[in-house]
Design an enzyme around this catalytic site. Structure first.
Site, PDB file in Angstrom:
ATOM      1  N   HIS A  81       0.842  -1.205   0.000  1.00 14.03           N
ATOM      2  CA  HIS A  81       0.000   0.000   0.000  1.00 14.03           C
ATOM      3  C   HIS A  81       0.876   1.254   0.000  1.00 14.03           C
ATOM      4  CE1 HIS A  81      -3.209  -2.548   2.292  1.00 14.03           C
ATOM      5  NE2 HIS A  81      -3.704  -2.322   1.095  1.00 14.03           N
ATOM      6  N   LYS A 101     -15.736  -6.659   5.157  1.00 12.94           N
ATOM      7  CA  LYS A 101     -14.675  -7.424   5.825  1.00 12.94           C
ATOM      8  C   LYS A 101     -14.678  -7.143   7.337  1.00 12.94           C
ATOM      9  CE  LYS A 101     -11.533  -7.186   1.837  1.00 12.94           C
ATOM     10  NZ  LYS A 101     -10.268  -6.624   1.329  1.00 12.94           N
ATOM     11  N   ARG A 125      -2.621  -6.162  -8.460  1.00 10.03           N
ATOM     12  CA  ARG A 125      -1.541  -7.121  -8.186  1.00 10.03           C
ATOM     13  C   ARG A 125      -1.540  -8.270  -9.169  1.00 10.03           C
ATOM     14  NH1 ARG A 125      -3.486  -7.589  -2.113  1.00 10.03           N
ATOM     15  NH2 ARG A 125      -5.370  -7.250  -3.330  1.00 10.03           N
ATOM     16  N   SER A 168      -3.068  -7.714   3.064  1.00  8.62           N
ATOM     17  CA  SER A 168      -3.263  -7.593   4.516  1.00  8.62           C
ATOM     18  C   SER A 168      -3.736  -8.914   5.094  1.00  8.62           C
ATOM     19  CB  SER A 168      -4.287  -6.493   4.819  1.00  8.62           C
ATOM     20  OG  SER A 168      -3.872  -5.264   4.308  1.00  8.62           O
TER      21      SER A 168
HETATM   22  P1  ADP Z   1     -10.121  -3.237  -0.249  1.00  9.03           P
HETATM   23  O1  ADP Z   1     -10.860  -4.014   0.807  1.00  9.03           O
HETATM   24  O2  ADP Z   1     -10.821  -1.957  -0.615  1.00  9.03           O
HETATM   25  O3  ADP Z   1      -9.705  -4.031  -1.445  1.00  9.03           O
HETATM   26  P2  ADP Z   1      -7.343  -3.258   0.590  1.00  9.03           P
HETATM   27  O4  ADP Z   1      -6.731  -2.547   1.749  1.00  9.03           O
HETATM   28  O5  ADP Z   1      -7.289  -4.743   0.601  1.00  9.03           O
HETATM   29  O6  ADP Z   1      -8.820  -2.712   0.508  1.00  9.03           O
HETATM   30  O7  ADP Z   1      -6.686  -2.755  -0.761  1.00  9.03           O
HETATM   31  C1  ADP Z   1      -6.774  -1.404  -1.152  1.00  9.03           C
HETATM   32  C2  ADP Z   1      -6.183  -1.260  -2.548  1.00  9.03           C
HETATM   33  O8  ADP Z   1      -4.784  -1.489  -2.471  1.00  9.03           O
HETATM   34  C3  ADP Z   1      -6.728  -2.239  -3.587  1.00  9.03           C
HETATM   35  O9  ADP Z   1      -6.840  -1.584  -4.840  1.00  9.03           O
HETATM   36  C4  ADP Z   1      -5.660  -3.296  -3.667  1.00  9.03           C
HETATM   37  O10 ADP Z   1      -5.635  -3.914  -4.936  1.00  9.03           O
HETATM   38  C5  ADP Z   1      -4.414  -2.460  -3.433  1.00  9.03           C
HETATM   39  N1  ADP Z   1      -3.304  -3.241  -2.889  1.00  9.03           N
HETATM   40  C6  ADP Z   1      -3.355  -4.105  -1.872  1.00  9.03           C
HETATM   41  N2  ADP Z   1      -2.136  -4.642  -1.649  1.00  9.03           N
HETATM   42  C7  ADP Z   1      -1.317  -4.091  -2.563  1.00  9.03           C
HETATM   43  C8  ADP Z   1       0.071  -4.277  -2.890  1.00  9.03           C
HETATM   44  N3  ADP Z   1       0.824  -5.148  -2.237  1.00  9.03           N
HETATM   45  N4  ADP Z   1       0.596  -3.527  -3.898  1.00  9.03           N
HETATM   46  C9  ADP Z   1      -0.188  -2.672  -4.583  1.00  9.03           C
HETATM   47  N5  ADP Z   1      -1.505  -2.487  -4.349  1.00  9.03           N
HETATM   48  C10 ADP Z   1      -2.060  -3.182  -3.356  1.00  9.03           C
END
Ligand code: ADP
Length: 161
Positions: free
Chosen positions: A17, A41, A90, A128
């Site tokens: 992130h 979630k 990803r 996460s």
């Molecule tokens: P959500 O529940 O909205 O998907 P996340 O926190 O899981 O929230 O992810 C937020 C955004 O960050 C999403 O677009 C996800 O694809 C992106 N994301 C998550 N992990 C990574 C990573 N390792 N590298 C780049 N983008 C990521």
């Protein structure tokens, strides 16, 4: 001036992130990291905890703010006068998911454009949920999340038993 919003669950924020936040902060005049409250979630951290953890990690980026947001992302964006929605890609699975959300958001508010940044190889397999799974086994997770977040995550999981 272009204001972008990067919405997500951030439960917790990962180095993946953060890489995306750094890259997006160079593309847009202002970036708001939005901790979305209404997700399906089950969260380990409260929105206020997530905002504090993210804010501590982005303090060196002057054009980045962190806020908690409820309701629809497009409504939050309209209130913030933001026009660009940033998400990360990803893998192929993310693509299908993000494309559907982008289409839905486009139909809700046609003035908002979604910009997806492709995750860089060192971070592309970080999520996460996977990090929480390995943290439960007592594995060192500092490769995947900032040190302060790793400490808070281990403490939270220990308290949960
Ligand atoms: P959500 O529940 O909205 O998907 P996340 O926190 O899981 O929230 O992810 C937020 C955004 O960050 C999403 O677009 C996800 O694809 C992106 N994301 C998550 N992990 C990574 C990573 N390792 N590298 C780049 N983008 C990521």
């Amino acid at each position: 001036m272009t204001i972008a919003v990067f919405p997500g669950s951030f439960d917790p924020i990962t180095r993946g992130h953060l890489d995306l936040i750094q890259r997006a902060s160079r593309l847009f005049d202002q970036l708001i990291v939005a901790v979305m409250v209404n997700t399906s979630k089950q969260a380990l951290f409260t929105p206020a905890e997530k905002v504090a953890m993210i804010a501590a990690e982005v303090q060196d980026l002057p054009n980045v703010q962190v806020k908690a947001a409820t309701g629809l992302t497009v409504d939050f964006m309209a209130a913030e006068q933001a026009t660009v929605l940033v998400r990360g890609l990803r893998n192929e699975q993310d693509f299908g998911y993000e494309r559907d959300i982008a289409w839905m958001n486009q139909s809700l508010n046609a003035t908002i454009e979604t910009v997806c940044l492709v995750a860089r190889p060192p971070y592309a397999y970080f999520s996460s949920s996977l990090i929480k799974e390995i943290a439960k086994m007592g594995t060192d997770i500092s490769t995947y999340v900032p040190t302060a977040v790793a400490i808070k995550l281990q403490q939270r999981l220990q308290r949960q038993g």
